[in-house]
Design an enzyme around this catalytic site. Structure first.
Site, PDB file in Angstrom:
ATOM      1  N   LYS A  22      18.215  -2.766  11.459  1.00  0.00           N
ATOM      2  CA  LYS A  22      19.327  -1.909  11.905  1.00  0.00           C
ATOM      3  C   LYS A  22      19.978  -2.464  13.173  1.00  0.00           C
ATOM      4  CE  LYS A  22      19.788   2.273  14.669  1.00  0.00           C
ATOM      5  NZ  LYS A  22      19.424   1.865  16.022  1.00  0.00           N
ATOM      6  N   ASN A  23      19.153  -2.824  14.161  1.00  0.00           N
ATOM      7  CA  ASN A  23      19.748  -3.213  15.445  1.00  0.00           C
ATOM      8  C   ASN A  23      20.399  -4.595  15.407  1.00  0.00           C
ATOM      9  OD1 ASN A  23      19.275  -0.739  16.522  1.00  0.00           O
ATOM     10  ND2 ASN A  23      17.435  -1.329  17.656  1.00  0.00           N
ATOM     11  N   ARG A  93      25.732   4.310  19.462  1.00  0.00           N
ATOM     12  CA  ARG A  93      25.676   3.466  20.649  1.00  0.00           C
ATOM     13  C   ARG A  93      26.311   2.089  20.390  1.00  0.00           C
ATOM     14  NH1 ARG A  93      24.748   4.347  25.439  1.00  0.00           N
ATOM     15  NH2 ARG A  93      24.149   2.565  26.686  1.00  0.00           N
ATOM     16  N   CYS A 117      21.404   7.868  20.489  1.00  0.00           N
ATOM     17  CA  CYS A 117      20.273   8.730  20.832  1.00  0.00           C
ATOM     18  C   CYS A 117      20.262   9.013  22.328  1.00  0.00           C
ATOM     19  CB  CYS A 117      18.967   8.031  20.457  1.00  0.00           C
ATOM     20  SG  CYS A 117      18.737   7.891  18.696  1.00  0.00           S
ATOM     21  N   ARG A 122      21.837   5.868  30.026  1.00  0.00           N
ATOM     22  CA  ARG A 122      21.963   4.556  29.355  1.00  0.00           C
ATOM     23  C   ARG A 122      23.247   3.881  29.845  1.00  0.00           C
ATOM     24  NH1 ARG A 122      20.616   5.216  23.013  1.00  0.00           N
ATOM     25  NH2 ARG A 122      20.250   2.975  23.182  1.00  0.00           N
ATOM     26  N   PRO A 123      23.221   3.369  31.083  1.00  0.00           N
ATOM     27  CA  PRO A 123      24.438   2.781  31.651  1.00  0.00           C
ATOM     28  C   PRO A 123      24.851   1.503  30.917  1.00  0.00           C
ATOM     29  CG  PRO A 123      22.557   2.366  33.087  1.00  0.00           C
ATOM     30  CD  PRO A 123      22.055   3.241  31.979  1.00  0.00           C
ATOM     31  N   ILE A 124      26.126   1.117  31.070  1.00  0.00           N
ATOM     32  CA  ILE A 124      26.559  -0.165  30.488  1.00  0.00           C
ATOM     33  C   ILE A 124      27.169  -1.065  31.573  1.00  0.00           C
ATOM     34  CG2 ILE A 124      26.822   0.659  28.107  1.00  0.00           C
ATOM     35  CD1 ILE A 124      29.864   0.672  28.603  1.00  0.00           C
ATOM     36  N   ASP A 125      26.667  -0.882  32.794  1.00  0.00           N
ATOM     37  CA  ASP A 125      27.208  -1.659  33.912  1.00  0.00           C
ATOM     38  C   ASP A 125      27.046  -3.166  33.720  1.00  0.00           C
ATOM     39  OD1 ASP A 125      24.429  -0.679  34.279  1.00  0.00           O
ATOM     40  OD2 ASP A 125      24.426  -2.061  35.967  1.00  0.00           O
ATOM     41  N   GLN A 126      25.980  -3.601  33.044  1.00  0.00           N
ATOM     42  CA  GLN A 126      25.760  -5.046  32.868  1.00  0.00           C
ATOM     43  C   GLN A 126      26.741  -5.643  31.844  1.00  0.00           C
ATOM     44  OE1 GLN A 126      23.636  -6.752  35.003  1.00  0.00           O
ATOM     45  NE2 GLN A 126      23.686  -4.678  35.864  1.00  0.00           N
ATOM     46  N   ASP A 305      11.083   1.206  21.032  1.00  0.00           N
ATOM     47  CA  ASP A 305      11.442   1.909  19.788  1.00  0.00           C
ATOM     48  C   ASP A 305      10.221   2.305  18.961  1.00  0.00           C
ATOM     49  OD1 ASP A 305      14.051   1.646  20.504  1.00  0.00           O
ATOM     50  OD2 ASP A 305      14.425  -0.118  19.263  1.00  0.00           O
ATOM     51  N   ILE A 327      11.168   1.240  29.764  1.00  0.00           N
ATOM     52  CA  ILE A 327      12.567   0.941  29.387  1.00  0.00           C
ATOM     53  C   ILE A 327      13.408   2.218  29.456  1.00  0.00           C
ATOM     54  CG2 ILE A 327      14.093  -0.071  27.618  1.00  0.00           C
ATOM     55  CD1 ILE A 327      12.015  -2.100  28.555  1.00  0.00           C
ATOM     56  N   ARG A 397      20.025   7.777  10.365  1.00  0.00           N
ATOM     57  CA  ARG A 397      20.811   6.734  11.044  1.00  0.00           C
ATOM     58  C   ARG A 397      20.085   5.403  10.992  1.00  0.00           C
ATOM     59  NH1 ARG A 397      21.561   7.799  16.787  1.00  0.00           N
ATOM     60  NH2 ARG A 397      22.134   5.637  16.535  1.00  0.00           N
TER      61      ARG A 397
HETATM   62  N1  EPU Z   1      20.563  -0.926  31.110  1.00  0.00           N
HETATM   63  C1  EPU Z   1      21.231  -0.872  32.297  1.00  0.00           C
HETATM   64  N2  EPU Z   1      22.517  -1.333  32.336  1.00  0.00           N
HETATM   65  C2  EPU Z   1      23.136  -1.847  31.252  1.00  0.00           C
HETATM   66  C3  EPU Z   1      22.441  -1.893  30.027  1.00  0.00           C
HETATM   67  C4  EPU Z   1      21.149  -1.439  29.987  1.00  0.00           C
HETATM   68  O1  EPU Z   1      20.708  -0.399  33.318  1.00  0.00           O
HETATM   69  O2  EPU Z   1      24.300  -2.257  31.360  1.00  0.00           O
HETATM   70  C5  EPU Z   1      19.180  -0.456  31.047  1.00  0.00           C
HETATM   71  C6  EPU Z   1      18.987   0.699  30.065  1.00  0.00           C
HETATM   72  O3  EPU Z   1      19.262   1.945  30.694  1.00  0.00           O
HETATM   73  C7  EPU Z   1      17.548   0.552  29.666  1.00  0.00           C
HETATM   74  C8  EPU Z   1      17.353  -0.964  29.674  1.00  0.00           C
HETATM   75  O4  EPU Z   1      18.386  -1.490  30.474  1.00  0.00           O
HETATM   76  O5  EPU Z   1      16.716   1.115  30.636  1.00  0.00           O
HETATM   77  C9  EPU Z   1      17.394  -1.627  28.329  1.00  0.00           C
HETATM   78  O6  EPU Z   1      18.572  -1.249  27.643  1.00  0.00           O
HETATM   79  P1  EPU Z   1      19.266  -2.169  26.542  1.00  0.00           P
HETATM   80  O7  EPU Z   1      20.658  -2.454  26.983  1.00  0.00           O
HETATM   81  O8  EPU Z   1      18.382  -3.317  26.233  1.00  0.00           O
HETATM   82  O9  EPU Z   1      19.328  -1.182  25.312  1.00  0.00           O
HETATM   83  P2  EPU Z   1      20.501  -1.042  24.268  1.00  0.00           P
HETATM   84  O10 EPU Z   1      21.088  -2.366  23.990  1.00  0.00           O
HETATM   85  O11 EPU Z   1      21.414   0.058  24.639  1.00  0.00           O
HETATM   86  C10 EPU Z   1      18.997  -1.517  22.203  1.00  0.00           C
HETATM   87  C11 EPU Z   1      18.656  -0.802  20.930  1.00  0.00           C
HETATM   88  C12 EPU Z   1      17.740   0.366  21.234  1.00  0.00           C
HETATM   89  C13 EPU Z   1      16.503  -0.149  21.960  1.00  0.00           C
HETATM   90  C14 EPU Z   1      16.895  -0.947  23.206  1.00  0.00           C
HETATM   91  C15 EPU Z   1      15.717  -1.587  23.920  1.00  0.00           C
HETATM   92  C16 EPU Z   1      20.643  -1.118  19.625  1.00  0.00           C
HETATM   93  C17 EPU Z   1      21.861  -0.529  19.027  1.00  0.00           C
HETATM   94  N3  EPU Z   1      19.882  -0.300  20.334  1.00  0.00           N
HETATM   95  O12 EPU Z   1      19.668  -0.565  23.008  1.00  0.00           O
HETATM   96  O13 EPU Z   1      17.368   0.888  19.973  1.00  0.00           O
HETATM   97  O14 EPU Z   1      15.697   0.935  22.331  1.00  0.00           O
HETATM   98  O15 EPU Z   1      17.818  -1.986  22.841  1.00  0.00           O
HETATM   99  O16 EPU Z   1      15.071  -2.453  23.071  1.00  0.00           O
HETATM  100  O17 EPU Z   1      20.362  -2.296  19.450  1.00  0.00           O
HETATM  101  C18 EPU Z   1      16.657   2.532  18.475  1.00  0.00           C
HETATM  102  O18 EPU Z   1      16.753   1.662  17.586  1.00  0.00           O
HETATM  103  O19 EPU Z   1      16.098   3.648  18.302  1.00  0.00           O
HETATM  104  C19 EPU Z   1      17.206   2.244  19.790  1.00  0.00           C
HETATM  105  C20 EPU Z   1      17.455   3.176  20.702  1.00  0.00           C
END
Ligand code: EPU
Length: 429
Positions: A22-23, A93, A117, A122-126, A305, A327, A397
């Site tokens: 899925k991811n 997401r 979820c 879940r910030p996207i600052d990076q 996960d 995480i 999902r």
């Molecule tokens: N984070 C930041 N800033 C950012 C991005 C992330 O502080 O700009 C923090 C997050 O808050 C978190 C950590 O970094 O604490 C890791 O977040 P990451 O960005 O790696 O997560 P994501 O890309 O939003 C994906 C998967 C998630 C999975 C995480 C961690 C997808 C669509 N989602 O999320 O999957 O938990 O990586 O491996 O790929 C799930 O499948 O149930 C799911 C939530």
């Protein structure tokens, strides 16, 4: 609206096949728009997140064919940079991958801030840091991001937080940028390698995916290709946990065992026998399972996960286990529901402390998110009596046909329509 009913206590055996990840899928679909001609993706999981992304692709002008539920052909030649500030993009997401892909293709994008979820902040600052480093100007207006660049120019980007989403999004924006981009402290999850493989098949020049330094040389054009998605390590891990919880001997087919080493090490520590041959693993739980501690970490550490389904399994083990999620520190919404089923778990900060073994009892519970839903299925299969799980749209999902797959293994699990009073209680139509 439906709910899942589990009549627990049955022993499971047989073979279950895992679908494409899925991811990966949710990143590969937006990535396909960077090509000028048709991208064919095989091994697609048949889940609602894929349907939502397909529909977004159609909204922006992609021509889509689905020769089967596991294959998609995306012809992106007529796509336009239509703003998507609202609507479907808010449902999941991964719609944030349209930011990187549209920026890479059109040098502009307008995308609503993503849903998905609720696991705490879940910030996207990076992601934003990366886009800005490549030359994009970004404004946030009424819950949507507006990105625009005159030109994208490669840059050296250090991620302050290791992020799967930011690593992929920056790759998407950088593959057509001018010159070299270097992503430092990149995430190393297998899904990142899968996206890099697709982009490379499309003509991109990417080195180092799967390590913490990714180097990208921008190219002018990307073309169509054929790509097969990697197996879903989280779906495989969920079935491995189910097999340890309630199986006699369960074989899981279409697995890359190396992707799940952290889970298997912990399962062996508990007393579970795991054997793998090629792409199959066979799980045989021991008579008695012992408690273990887990701490979620970035890949190759224990995946967040799988934390929720694994916590459900720990209720069966002898002794005290400590589960720490580094995480997503608030990813513990399943705990209250497990407690309703007689689990002895207390929360202390970002740790759950599980005392076992407990004989779980069937109850009415609600899935608050995708993997919490998987945890409740694990618990329901182990419980005495009937468990009713609502909120199953979350489960659908990410897990294809989970009730059918478990039925084939011998479980009594099925869907039932929700009654009017249940719908009213849950505030749904
Ligand atoms: N984070 C930041 N800033 C950012 C991005 C992330 O502080 O700009 C923090 C997050 O808050 C978190 C950590 O970094 O604490 C890791 O977040 P990451 O960005 O790696 O997560 P994501 O890309 O939003 C994906 C998967 C998630 C999975 C995480 C961690 C997808 C669509 N989602 O999320 O999957 O938990 O990586 O491996 O790929 C799930 O499948 O149930 C799911 C939530």
């Amino acid at each position: 609206m439906e709910k899942i009913i589990v009549e627990g206590g049955r022993k499971l055996s047989g073979t279950v096949r895992v679908n494409g990840a899925k991811n990966s899928a949710v990143a590969l679909l937006p990535a396909a728009i960077l090509a000028d001609s048709t991208v064919t993706i095989e091994g697609l999981p048949d889940i609602s997140d894929v349907d939502t992304l397909q529909s977004i692709l159609q909204d922006i002008g992609a021509y889509i064919e689905r020769p089967s539920e596991h294959e998609i052909k995306i012809d992106p030649s007529m796509i336009e940079s239509i703003p998507l500030p609202n609507g479907k993009v808010k449902q999941l997401r991964a719609s944030y991958y349209f930011m990187g892909a549209m920026l890479g293709k059109f040098k502009k994008a307008a995308i609503g801030l993503p849903g998905g979820c609720f696991l705490g902040p879940r910030p996207i600052d990076q992601h934003i840091k990366g886009f800005e480093a490549l030359g994009a100007k970004i404004r946030n207006e009424k819950g949507a991001l507006y990105l625009q660049a005159d030109e994208l120019v490669g840059a050296r980007i250090y991620l302050d937080v290791v992020s799967v989403g930011a690593t992929i999004n920056i790759m998407l924006a950088a593959v057509k940028a001018k010159g070299q981009t270097i992503i430092e402290n990149a995430a190393k999850e297998p899904e990142i390698i899968d996206v890099a493989t697709l982009l490379t098949n499309m003509g991109a020049k990417i080195k180092g995916a799967g390590t913490d330094i990714i180097r990208i040389e921008g190219v002018e054009q990307l073309h169509g290709c054929l790509h097969t998605i990697i197996p879903d390590r989280i779906e495989a891990g969920t079935y491995a946990i189910i097999a340890a919880a309630q199986g006699t001997e369960v074989t899981i087919d279409n697995v890359i065992p190396e992707h799940l080493e952290s889970l298997f090490s912990k399962m062996r520590e508990m007393g579970v026998d795991i054997e793998h041959v090629d792409e199959q693993i066979t799980i045989r739980p021991g008579e008695k399972l012992t408690a273990v501690n887990i701490k979620t970490l970035v890949h190759p550490g224990f995946p967040t996960d799988l934390q929720q389904p694994f916590t459900a399994l720990l209720t069966k083990t002898e002794g005290m286990s400590i589960v720490t999620d580094t995480i997503y520190q608030a990813r513990f919404k399943h705990i209250d529901e497990l407690r309703r089923m007689n689990a002895k778990i207390k929360l202390e900060g970002n740790s759950a402390i599980v005392s076992g073994p407990s004989q779980l009892e069937g109850a009415q519970v609600k899935a608050s998110d995708l993997r919490a839903g998987a945890a409740l299925i694990v618990a329901g299969l182990m419980a005495e009596g009937r468990t009713e799980i609502t909120g199953i749209d979350h489960i659908e999902r990410g897990y294809e046909n989970i009730t059918d797959k478990l039925t084939k293994l011998g479980a009594k699990i099925y869907k039932e329509k929700m009654t009017d009073s249940e719908k009213k209680r849950m505030n749904v139509k």
